[in-house]
Design a protein around this motif. Sequence first.
Motif, PDB file in Angstrom:
ATOM      1  N   PHE A  51       0.859  -1.181   0.000  1.00  0.00           N
ATOM      2  CA  PHE A  51       0.000   0.000   0.000  1.00  0.00           C
ATOM      3  C   PHE A  51       0.898   1.233   0.000  1.00  0.00           C
ATOM      4  O   PHE A  51       1.878   1.298   0.746  1.00  0.00           O
ATOM      5  CB  PHE A  51      -0.887   0.004   1.252  1.00  0.00           C
ATOM      6  CG  PHE A  51      -1.756   1.218   1.379  1.00  0.00           C
ATOM      7  CD1 PHE A  51      -2.948   1.302   0.685  1.00  0.00           C
ATOM      8  CD2 PHE A  51      -1.381   2.275   2.195  1.00  0.00           C
ATOM      9  CE1 PHE A  51      -3.764   2.424   0.801  1.00  0.00           C
ATOM     10  CE2 PHE A  51      -2.183   3.394   2.318  1.00  0.00           C
ATOM     11  CZ  PHE A  51      -3.381   3.471   1.619  1.00  0.00           C
ATOM     12  N   ALA A  52       0.588   2.203  -0.848  1.00  0.00           N
ATOM     13  CA  ALA A  52       1.381   3.437  -0.919  1.00  0.00           C
ATOM     14  C   ALA A  52       0.439   4.632  -0.946  1.00  0.00           C
ATOM     15  O   ALA A  52      -0.624   4.591  -1.575  1.00  0.00           O
ATOM     16  CB  ALA A  52       2.272   3.434  -2.142  1.00  0.00           C
ATOM     17  N   THR A  53       0.828   5.686  -0.271  1.00  0.00           N
ATOM     18  CA  THR A  53       0.094   6.943  -0.275  1.00  0.00           C
ATOM     19  C   THR A  53       1.059   8.047   0.114  1.00  0.00           C
ATOM     20  O   THR A  53       2.206   7.782   0.471  1.00  0.00           O
ATOM     21  CB  THR A  53      -1.119   6.894   0.681  1.00  0.00           C
ATOM     22  OG1 THR A  53      -1.947   8.041   0.479  1.00  0.00           O
ATOM     23  CG2 THR A  53      -0.692   6.806   2.133  1.00  0.00           C
ATOM     24  N   TRP A  54       0.605   9.304   0.036  1.00  0.00           N
ATOM     25  CA  TRP A  54       1.498  10.408   0.377  1.00  0.00           C
ATOM     26  C   TRP A  54       1.114  10.997   1.722  1.00  0.00           C
ATOM     27  O   TRP A  54      -0.026  10.904   2.160  1.00  0.00           O
ATOM     28  CB  TRP A  54       1.509  11.473  -0.718  1.00  0.00           C
ATOM     29  CG  TRP A  54       0.216  12.227  -0.849  1.00  0.00           C
ATOM     30  CD1 TRP A  54      -0.843  11.901  -1.638  1.00  0.00           C
ATOM     31  CD2 TRP A  54      -0.147  13.425  -0.169  1.00  0.00           C
ATOM     32  NE1 TRP A  54      -1.845  12.829  -1.488  1.00  0.00           N
ATOM     33  CE2 TRP A  54      -1.445  13.778  -0.589  1.00  0.00           C
ATOM     34  CE3 TRP A  54       0.493  14.241   0.762  1.00  0.00           C
ATOM     35  CZ2 TRP A  54      -2.117  14.899  -0.111  1.00  0.00           C
ATOM     36  CZ3 TRP A  54      -0.175  15.357   1.234  1.00  0.00           C
ATOM     37  CH2 TRP A  54      -1.465  15.677   0.802  1.00  0.00           C
ATOM     38  N   PHE A  55       2.125  11.601   2.380  1.00  0.00           N
ATOM     39  CA  PHE A  55       1.958  12.261   3.665  1.00  0.00           C
ATOM     40  C   PHE A  55       2.708  13.589   3.626  1.00  0.00           C
ATOM     41  O   PHE A  55       3.702  13.722   2.913  1.00  0.00           O
ATOM     42  CB  PHE A  55       2.557  11.418   4.797  1.00  0.00           C
ATOM     43  CG  PHE A  55       1.880  10.097   4.994  1.00  0.00           C
ATOM     44  CD1 PHE A  55       0.778   9.977   5.820  1.00  0.00           C
ATOM     45  CD2 PHE A  55       2.345   8.957   4.358  1.00  0.00           C
ATOM     46  CE1 PHE A  55       0.157   8.758   6.010  1.00  0.00           C
ATOM     47  CE2 PHE A  55       1.734   7.729   4.532  1.00  0.00           C
ATOM     48  CZ  PHE A  55       0.633   7.630   5.358  1.00  0.00           C
ATOM     49  N   PHE A  56       2.245  14.553   4.427  1.00  0.00           N
ATOM     50  CA  PHE A  56       3.026  15.767   4.646  1.00  0.00           C
ATOM     51  C   PHE A  56       4.268  15.374   5.434  1.00  0.00           C
ATOM     52  O   PHE A  56       4.232  14.431   6.241  1.00  0.00           O
ATOM     53  CB  PHE A  56       2.230  16.803   5.447  1.00  0.00           C
ATOM     54  CG  PHE A  56       1.074  17.396   4.699  1.00  0.00           C
ATOM     55  CD1 PHE A  56       1.297  18.339   3.712  1.00  0.00           C
ATOM     56  CD2 PHE A  56      -0.218  17.012   4.983  1.00  0.00           C
ATOM     57  CE1 PHE A  56       0.228  18.914   3.020  1.00  0.00           C
ATOM     58  CE2 PHE A  56      -1.294  17.580   4.297  1.00  0.00           C
ATOM     59  CZ  PHE A  56      -1.070  18.517   3.310  1.00  0.00           C
ATOM     60  N   GLU A  57       5.353  16.105   5.248  1.00  0.00           N
ATOM     61  CA  GLU A  57       6.609  15.767   5.922  1.00  0.00           C
ATOM     62  C   GLU A  57       6.458  15.785   7.445  1.00  0.00           C
ATOM     63  O   GLU A  57       7.037  14.955   8.138  1.00  0.00           O
ATOM     64  CB  GLU A  57       7.721  16.718   5.487  1.00  0.00           C
ATOM     65  CG  GLU A  57       9.077  16.307   5.981  1.00  0.00           C
ATOM     66  CD  GLU A  57      10.217  17.106   5.384  1.00  0.00           C
ATOM     67  OE1 GLU A  57      11.373  16.796   5.733  1.00  0.00           O
ATOM     68  OE2 GLU A  57       9.965  18.027   4.587  1.00  0.00           O
ATOM     69  N   ASP A  58       5.653  16.719   7.982  1.00  0.00           N
ATOM     70  CA  ASP A  58       5.505  16.800   9.441  1.00  0.00           C
ATOM     71  C   ASP A  58       4.620  15.700  10.015  1.00  0.00           C
ATOM     72  O   ASP A  58       4.474  15.598  11.234  1.00  0.00           O
ATOM     73  CB  ASP A  58       5.014  18.178   9.871  1.00  0.00           C
ATOM     74  CG  ASP A  58       3.600  18.490   9.398  1.00  0.00           C
ATOM     75  OD1 ASP A  58       3.083  17.782   8.508  1.00  0.00           O
ATOM     76  OD2 ASP A  58       3.013  19.451   9.928  1.00  0.00           O
TER      77      ASP A  58
END
Length: 64
Positions: A51-58
């Motif tokens: 599973f892959a998704t994006w996140f904010f760095e913080d």
Amino acid sequence: MEIGQKVRVRRLRDRSPQSVIDKLGQVGVVQGFKVLDGKNIGMIVQFEDKFATWFFEDELETAS
């Protein structure tokens, strides 16, 4: 953060689907970057279950 680096999901800024909420506390690998709105950059993270998704760095912290 760099591509290939292991990271842990430490929090979520916004409402998210259950599939993303389930990743809180889990470790994944940074696969790439995503330009969000011209000034923010997101990190694309892939987990062991593919599973892959994006996140904010913080929302992420480095994992050992």
